[in-house]
Design an enzyme around this catalytic site. Structure first.
Site, PDB file in Angstrom:
ATOM      1  N   ALA A 168       0.110 -66.643 -21.852  1.00 26.07           N
ATOM      2  CA  ALA A 168       0.828 -65.452 -22.312  1.00 26.07           C
ATOM      3  C   ALA A 168       2.086 -65.859 -23.064  1.00 26.07           C
ATOM      4  O   ALA A 168       2.547 -67.003 -22.967  1.00 26.07           O
ATOM      5  CB  ALA A 168       1.210 -64.563 -21.127  1.00 26.07           C
ATOM      6  N   TYR A 227       8.095 -57.204 -24.029  1.00 25.20           N
ATOM      7  CA  TYR A 227       7.191 -57.996 -23.189  1.00 25.20           C
ATOM      8  C   TYR A 227       6.338 -57.090 -22.309  1.00 25.20           C
ATOM      9  O   TYR A 227       5.104 -57.225 -22.257  1.00 25.20           O
ATOM     10  CB  TYR A 227       8.002 -58.972 -22.329  1.00 25.20           C
ATOM     11  CG  TYR A 227       7.194 -59.670 -21.273  1.00 25.20           C
ATOM     12  CD1 TYR A 227       6.277 -60.663 -21.611  1.00 25.20           C
ATOM     13  CD2 TYR A 227       7.334 -59.346 -19.922  1.00 25.20           C
ATOM     14  CE1 TYR A 227       5.528 -61.306 -20.636  1.00 25.20           C
ATOM     15  CE2 TYR A 227       6.602 -59.986 -18.950  1.00 25.20           C
ATOM     16  CZ  TYR A 227       5.697 -60.963 -19.300  1.00 25.20           C
ATOM     17  OH  TYR A 227       4.950 -61.590 -18.336  1.00 25.20           O
ATOM     18  N   TYR A 243      -3.863 -61.987 -16.064  1.00 25.06           N
ATOM     19  CA  TYR A 243      -2.634 -61.838 -15.293  1.00 25.06           C
ATOM     20  C   TYR A 243      -1.635 -60.971 -16.052  1.00 25.06           C
ATOM     21  O   TYR A 243      -1.383 -61.183 -17.235  1.00 25.06           O
ATOM     22  CB  TYR A 243      -2.037 -63.215 -14.978  1.00 25.06           C
ATOM     23  CG  TYR A 243      -2.960 -64.003 -14.082  1.00 25.06           C
ATOM     24  CD1 TYR A 243      -2.867 -63.923 -12.703  1.00 25.06           C
ATOM     25  CD2 TYR A 243      -3.990 -64.770 -14.632  1.00 25.06           C
ATOM     26  CE1 TYR A 243      -3.754 -64.601 -11.882  1.00 25.06           C
ATOM     27  CE2 TYR A 243      -4.883 -65.450 -13.824  1.00 25.06           C
ATOM     28  CZ  TYR A 243      -4.767 -65.366 -12.452  1.00 25.06           C
ATOM     29  OH  TYR A 243      -5.656 -66.019 -11.646  1.00 25.06           O
ATOM     30  N   ASP A 265      -5.706 -71.898 -29.156  1.00 27.86           N
ATOM     31  CA  ASP A 265      -4.468 -71.206 -29.501  1.00 27.86           C
ATOM     32  C   ASP A 265      -4.746 -69.703 -29.509  1.00 27.86           C
ATOM     33  O   ASP A 265      -5.427 -69.196 -30.394  1.00 27.86           O
ATOM     34  CB  ASP A 265      -3.982 -71.676 -30.876  1.00 27.86           C
ATOM     35  CG  ASP A 265      -2.694 -70.988 -31.308  1.00 27.86           C
ATOM     36  OD1 ASP A 265      -2.152 -70.178 -30.523  1.00 27.86           O
ATOM     37  OD2 ASP A 265      -2.235 -71.259 -32.429  1.00 27.86           O
ATOM     38  N   LEU A 266      -4.233 -69.004 -28.513  1.00 29.32           N
ATOM     39  CA  LEU A 266      -4.499 -67.569 -28.411  1.00 29.32           C
ATOM     40  C   LEU A 266      -3.885 -66.777 -29.560  1.00 29.32           C
ATOM     41  O   LEU A 266      -4.225 -65.613 -29.762  1.00 29.32           O
ATOM     42  CB  LEU A 266      -3.995 -67.023 -27.071  1.00 29.32           C
ATOM     43  CG  LEU A 266      -4.724 -67.505 -25.820  1.00 29.32           C
ATOM     44  CD1 LEU A 266      -4.249 -66.724 -24.607  1.00 29.32           C
ATOM     45  CD2 LEU A 266      -6.220 -67.411 -25.954  1.00 29.32           C
ATOM     46  N   GLY A 318       0.580 -74.338 -18.588  1.00 29.86           N
ATOM     47  CA  GLY A 318       1.562 -73.404 -18.057  1.00 29.86           C
ATOM     48  C   GLY A 318       1.663 -73.481 -16.551  1.00 29.86           C
ATOM     49  O   GLY A 318       0.869 -74.159 -15.881  1.00 29.86           O
ATOM     50  N   THR A 367       2.012 -58.127 -15.208  1.00 30.13           N
ATOM     51  CA  THR A 367       3.401 -58.239 -14.754  1.00 30.13           C
ATOM     52  C   THR A 367       3.966 -56.958 -14.166  1.00 30.13           C
ATOM     53  O   THR A 367       3.498 -55.851 -14.478  1.00 30.13           O
ATOM     54  CB  THR A 367       4.278 -58.648 -15.961  1.00 30.13           C
ATOM     55  OG1 THR A 367       5.655 -58.646 -15.598  1.00 30.13           O
ATOM     56  CG2 THR A 367       4.101 -57.661 -17.122  1.00 30.13           C
ATOM     57  N   TRP A 427       8.116 -62.351 -10.891  1.00 29.55           N
ATOM     58  CA  TRP A 427       9.116 -63.392 -10.630  1.00 29.55           C
ATOM     59  C   TRP A 427       8.460 -64.748 -10.384  1.00 29.55           C
ATOM     60  O   TRP A 427       8.723 -65.421  -9.388  1.00 29.55           O
ATOM     61  CB  TRP A 427       9.985 -62.994  -9.442  1.00 29.55           C
ATOM     62  CG  TRP A 427      10.851 -61.791  -9.662  1.00 29.55           C
ATOM     63  CD1 TRP A 427      10.685 -60.800 -10.583  1.00 29.55           C
ATOM     64  CD2 TRP A 427      12.025 -61.431  -8.925  1.00 29.55           C
ATOM     65  NE1 TRP A 427      11.666 -59.853 -10.487  1.00 29.55           N
ATOM     66  CE2 TRP A 427      12.514 -60.210  -9.467  1.00 29.55           C
ATOM     67  CE3 TRP A 427      12.714 -62.004  -7.865  1.00 29.55           C
ATOM     68  CZ2 TRP A 427      13.661 -59.575  -8.985  1.00 29.55           C
ATOM     69  CZ3 TRP A 427      13.844 -61.366  -7.374  1.00 29.55           C
ATOM     70  CH2 TRP A 427      14.318 -60.171  -7.931  1.00 29.55           C
ATOM     71  N   VAL A 473       1.077 -71.236 -14.052  1.00 29.26           N
ATOM     72  CA  VAL A 473      -0.081 -70.730 -13.308  1.00 29.26           C
ATOM     73  C   VAL A 473      -1.350 -71.456 -13.732  1.00 29.26           C
ATOM     74  O   VAL A 473      -2.197 -71.797 -12.898  1.00 29.26           O
ATOM     75  CB  VAL A 473      -0.221 -69.212 -13.492  1.00 29.26           C
ATOM     76  CG1 VAL A 473      -1.446 -68.688 -12.754  1.00 29.26           C
ATOM     77  CG2 VAL A 473       1.030 -68.498 -12.983  1.00 29.26           C
TER      78      VAL A 473
END
Length: 297
Positions: free
Chosen positions: A65, A130, A104, A41-42, A16, A106, A155, A18
């Site tokens: 995520a 979300y 992390y 695999d989460l 991903g 949001t 963002w 990040v």
């Protein structure tokens, strides 16, 4: 005393935006075991427990995520599993191992109605699936009692994956004119900035949780670029820094003219003062970071 090079860091979501940057910035802080979805695999909670117990990390860093905000409105179960249940399992396993968890979150945990920048103690009120799933993840981590740092960002963009920056560059290469929302405000945050500041903070933490460092520092911190703009302003800056031979006209529109399945907060500004006061780190201005990211492409 355990040496830093003997510490094992389990990093999820390495492919991903990040996660890709964290795999580089965490070097030197320990032995980084960076896993992609094929290896961790989460969505498979039993696998999550098994992998954590096999790796036995002293630190778990979880940027993975379910980030498809609009898709989450109809894919509720998957969003909750990846954003709420999986972080809860990681936290439980961290607690069992005596490890720490970095996670992390949001700006979408807020409803966007505040006039100024949100601080960590402001009331949460997510307006979409979300945001609700990410908030549930925060709450599960706190409830576990594990040593943890939760970084709320906003963002997020980078030079890989799917994000606003790459979408604008792709559309701008083919169109003479683009319409972009001008009444939602926040801080575009480069994935590299998130990773660099995370590593800076973690370099201050003890390798093993001696004393009360983690007890004193565990909690939620806002971590975004400095400054504020709109999506329209972000788009204009992207083309300003781009090397497109012909740059499109970017027209401002209201969010109501561009309806989406998931509601977005009108105000996504978050104060980084707690992060700066606690750890002595401060993010660069969003325009400065954007310029660096474009130069790195």
């Amino acid at each position: 005393m355990t040496k830093r090079e003997d510490q094992t860091i389990l990093l999820t979501g390495v492919t991903g935006q990040v996660g890709f940057e964290l795999a580089r910035s965490l070097q030197g802080l320990g032995k980084v075991v960076a896993l992609d979805r094929d290896r961790l695999d989460l969505g498979d909670l039993k696998q999550v427990r098994r992998v954590v117990r096999e790796v036995k990390p002293g630190l778990i860093v979880n940027p993975a995520a379910h980030t498809a905000v609009d898709k989450a409105e109809t894919d509720v179960e998957a969003a909750l599993r990846l954003n709420a249940e999986a972080p809860g399992v990681l936290a439980e396993e961290a607690k069992r191992l005596g490890a720490a968890l970095v996670h992390y979150s949001t700006d979408y945990v807020f409803d966007g109605t505040k006039s100024g920048a949100y601080v960590e103690t402001d009331a949460v009120n997510p307006q979409n699936v979300y945001g609700k799933s990410k908030l549930a993840g925060e709450q599960a981590i706190a409830a576990s009692g594990c040593a943890h740092l939760i970084f709320r960002t906003s963002w997020v963009y980078g030079t890989r994956g799917k994000n606003f920056l790459l979408t604008m560059l792709r559309l701008g290469a083919d169109r003479d004119e683009l319409s972009v929302v001008a009444d939602q405000f926040g801080a575009p945050t480069w994935a590299n900035t998130i990773a660099a500041l995370s590593a800076n903070v973690l370099a201050q933490a003890p390798v093993v949780r001696e004393g009360d460092w983690w007890q004193r520092h565990s909690g939620i911190y806002h971590l975004t670029a400095s400054g504020v703009t709109s999506w329209h302003g972000f788009a204009e800056a992207i083309f300003e820094f781009s090397d497109l031979a012909k740059k499109p006209l970017v027209k401002p529109i209201q969010a109501s003219a561009y309806p989406t399945p998931a509601a977005r907060p009108g105000n996504s500004r978050m104060s980084n003062e707690k992060l700066a006061d606690t750890f002595g780190v401060r993010a660069p201005d969003w325009r400065e970071a954007l310029g660096l990211s474009m130069a790195a492409r």
